[in-house]
Design a protein around this motif. Structure first.
Motif, short mmCIF file in Angstrom:
data_model
loop_
_atom_site.label_atom_id
_atom_site.label_comp_id
_atom_site.label_asym_id
_atom_site.label_seq_id
_atom_site.Cartn_x
_atom_site.Cartn_y
_atom_site.Cartn_z
N VAL A 42 0.93 -1.11 -0.03
CA VAL A 42 0.15 -0.16 0.01
C VAL A 42 0.86 1.23 -0.11
N LEU A 43 0.65 2.12 -1.00
CA LEU A 43 1.55 3.42 -1.36
C LEU A 43 0.58 4.62 -0.81
N LEU A 44 1.02 5.40 0.08
CA LEU A 44 0.02 6.62 0.31
C LEU A 44 1.08 7.86 -0.32
N ASN A 45 0.57 8.39 -1.39
CA ASN A 45 1.28 9.40 -2.04
C ASN A 45 0.71 10.79 -1.28
N THR A 46 1.45 11.26 -0.76
CA THR A 46 1.06 12.36 0.16
C THR A 46 1.27 14.01 -0.23
N CYS A 47 0.80 15.09 0.27
CA CYS A 47 0.80 16.55 -0.12
C CYS A 47 1.16 17.09 1.19
N ARG A 50 -0.86 21.60 3.07
CA ARG A 50 -1.55 22.28 4.11
C ARG A 50 -1.18 21.08 5.29
N GLU A 51 -1.42 21.48 6.52
CA GLU A 51 -1.12 20.64 7.51
C GLU A 51 -2.36 19.42 7.51
N LYS A 52 -3.49 19.78 7.14
CA LYS A 52 -4.27 18.87 7.40
C LYS A 52 -3.96 17.43 6.70
N ALA A 53 -3.36 17.68 5.55
CA ALA A 53 -2.97 16.55 4.64
C ALA A 53 -1.95 15.58 5.34
N GLU A 54 -1.17 16.21 6.42
CA GLU A 54 -0.32 15.29 7.00
C GLU A 54 -0.84 14.44 8.20
N GLN A 55 -1.90 15.33 9.00
CA GLN A 55 -2.69 14.52 9.55
C GLN A 55 -3.58 13.40 8.89
N LYS A 56 -3.88 13.47 7.68
CA LYS A 56 -4.53 12.34 7.24
C LYS A 56 -3.72 11.30 7.03
N LEU A 57 -2.32 11.54 6.76
CA LEU A 57 -1.52 10.57 6.46
C LEU A 57 -1.10 9.87 7.86
N ARG A 58 -0.74 10.50 8.87
CA ARG A 58 -0.78 9.77 10.13
C ARG A 58 -1.94 9.04 10.58
N SER A 59 -3.17 9.61 10.14
CA SER A 59 -4.21 8.73 10.56
C SER A 59 -4.34 7.41 9.62
N GLU A 60 -4.06 7.44 8.37
CA GLU A 60 -3.93 6.43 7.31
C GLU A 60 -3.03 5.27 7.76
N ALA A 83 6.93 12.73 2.40
CA ALA A 83 7.98 11.65 2.30
C ALA A 83 9.11 12.66 2.01
N GLN A 84 9.11 13.54 1.08
CA GLN A 84 10.37 14.38 0.76
C GLN A 84 10.69 15.30 2.06
N GLN A 85 9.74 15.87 2.57
CA GLN A 85 9.90 16.76 3.63
C GLN A 85 10.29 16.05 4.98
N GLU A 86 9.83 14.96 5.37
CA GLU A 86 10.08 14.37 6.57
C GLU A 86 11.07 13.23 6.54
N PRO A 363 6.63 23.99 7.80
CA PRO A 363 8.07 23.61 8.15
C PRO A 363 9.02 24.21 7.12
N HIS A 364 9.86 24.94 7.22
CA HIS A 364 11.14 25.37 5.99
C HIS A 364 10.53 26.59 5.71
N THR A 365 9.33 27.29 6.03
CA THR A 365 8.97 28.31 5.36
C THR A 365 9.38 29.56 5.97
N PRO A 366 9.63 30.83 5.13
CA PRO A 366 9.90 32.10 5.82
C PRO A 366 8.76 32.49 6.64
N SER A 367 7.43 32.10 6.47
CA SER A 367 6.44 32.91 7.20
C SER A 367 6.47 32.31 8.69
#
Length: 482
Positions: A42-47, A50-60, A83-86, A363-367
């Motif tokens: 099973v492959l989870l292709n992630t975005c 937005r923070e919500k997408a990361e939360q979806k990944l951890r839940s999945e 995957a690239q970020q973390e 993460p990693h953003t100037p804002s």
């Protein structure tokens, strides 16, 4: 033969990457299944936009971890931007994961899986292909393709907007040679594709690394709001690529692109929309804010007036053009006056579609250096008000089409047994037919407007079937327009 399943989060680029993941695995002897209980991988292709997408990944991953307890041989992979970020951090925090693979490492997936199946410890591959960029090409088979397809022309981003993690997760801009792009589109059209959408993080910044594209015709347009030098610096070879596609792939019926940057909406690109008949009369052009103060803090490199000038020039050049956009609400420091400026711009343009988001620190953003000072309830209120403005504009637009005839590229069946497709302006249209028109461009007469779509009937009498309202009305109200 092992089975795999791909679960996709995020944008069209992620959807395109998921198609390439599937093709790589199919070519390695795996077969696809939508049933997780059948899958060996099973492959989870992630975005990570937005923070919500990361939360979806951890839940999945947690849900799949329960399945892995029952089937210890199940392999779980995470691909895409998270995957690239973390990278290694995902393995440490989510031990259920066997493989972490970045967008530029998709071709390595069969090798990584073979190692995992042989008992390898968790593996991480998140290397950018900076020295020799690779673009996985579609492998179309005649009769087995959808009417519409995506083709990547570039990846990465050099814009460095202060809120955006994409330059970190996708790397700097890398462009695909024009010959590769043209060859892939030709193969897709020969296999039955009628419409192509060109993909890239800033798709209209394209420059041909091979230097083989003839220049696009000059344009007489001039922009008052941007100094001449700055306007010229924003010019790219994207208009030349559009002309080359139209010239060299005559069987292509429609051409779209996403997602562009407003500063590359140049005079030559606007002129291309008047000169190339297959270019669709719909453009998605992110604006993010209508406040110059916030646009500067976002590092967007244009003003609200510059955006409006270019959008107006595009609309004046292409009558009937529809537009959609992206907007962030609650960016650090956004006042009610700033938000009101955004509402005014959105109303002035009359967008028929909008992807709206509440600002979330990435993460990693100037804002991250800015205080996230807009309360969540206020962000939600502003977002709801924004959606309401666009919904009213969309309903008014769809209602104005009742009684007109439209050309619809039929994409497939809808959930109630009728057919669904899109006009060149991206309106979703549903109708009934006696025989399948999938893959055809059909002339339909618009009968009524729903919240997000249109009901129609075929003009062609031999396949005409009356609109069956009782079967579909409730369902169609729920379908999105984007």
């Amino acid at each position: 033969m092992p089975a795999f399943s791909v679960i996709t989060f995020g944008c069209q680029m992620n959807s395109h990457d998921s198609e390439r993941l599937s093709e790589v695995l199919t070519g390695a002897g795996y077969w696809a299944t939508e049933k997780l209980e059948e899958a060996d991988v099973v492959l989870l292709n992630t975005c990570s936009v937005r923070e919500k997408a990361e939360q979806k990944l951890r839940s999945e991953v947690g849900r799949l971890g329960l399945l892995k307890r029952e089937r210890p041989g199940l392999l779980i992979g995470v691909a895409g931007c998270v995957a690239q970020q973390e990278g290694e951090r995902l393995i440490k925090t989510l031990p259920q994961i066997d493989i972490v693979i970045g967008p530029d490492n998709i071709a390595e997936l069969p090798t990584l899986l073979a190692r995992a199946e042989a008992g390898s410890p968790p593996q991480v591959r998140t290397e950018f292909d900076l020295d020799a960029p690779e673009f996985l090409q579609a492998r179309p088979e005649a009769g087995k393709v959808m009417p519409s397809a995506f083709v990547t022309v570039m990846k990465g981003c050099d814009e460095r907007c202060s809120y955006c993690v994409v330059p970190y997760t996708r790397g700097p801009e890398r462009y695909r040679p024009s010959r590769e792009i043209l060859d892939e589109i030709e193969r897709l059209v020969l296999a039955g594709v009628k419409e192509v959408t060109l993909l890239g993080q800033t798709v209209n910044s394209y420059r041909d690394p091979s230097g083989s594209l003839p220049a696009a015709p000059p344009s007489a347009l001039e922009f008052r709001q941007a100094p001449h030098l700055r306007a010229n610096e924003a010019e790219s070879e994207f208009p030349a690529l559009l002309h080359a596609i139209a010239r060299q792939v005559p069987g292509l019926l429609r051409l779209r692109y996403t997602s562009p940057h407003p500063r590359h909406l140049t005079a030559r690109l606007i002129s291309a929309h008047t000169e190339i008949p297959i270019l669709a009369k719909h453009v998605h052009m992110p604006v993010q804010s209508g406040s110059d103060r916030l646009l500067k803090k976002m590092i967007r490199r244009y003003s609200a007036e510059e955006y409006l000038e270019r959008i107006t020039a595009l609309r004046d050049s292409v009558p009937g053009m529809t537009l959609s956009t992206d907007v962030i609400v609650g960016f650090p420091g956004e006042t009610l006056e700033d938000f009101q400026a955004t509402l005014e711009l959105v109303e002035k343009v009359g967008f028929v579609g909008l992807f709206g988001f509440k600002y979330s620190p990435r993460p990693h953003t100037p804002s991250l250096k800015l205080e996230d000072d807009v309360p969540e309830p206020e962000k939600a209120r502003r977002l709801a008000e924004l959606f309401d403005v666009v919904e009213r504009a969309r309903i008014a637009h769809l209602t104005s089409l009742i009684g007109t005839t439209q050309q619809v590229l039929v994409e497939g069946l809808n959930q109630r047994g009728g057919y669904t497709g899109r006009t060149e302006r991206n309106e979703i249209v549903h109708f009934w037919a006696t025989t399948s028109p999938v893959g055809e461009v059909c002339e339909v007469r618009i009968l009524r407007a729903f919240k997000n779509s249109l009901a129609a009937e075929l003009v062609e009498p031999t396949r005409h079937l009356p609109w069956q309202d009782q079967k579909t009305k409730a369902q169609l109200r729920a379908l999105p327009v984007m």
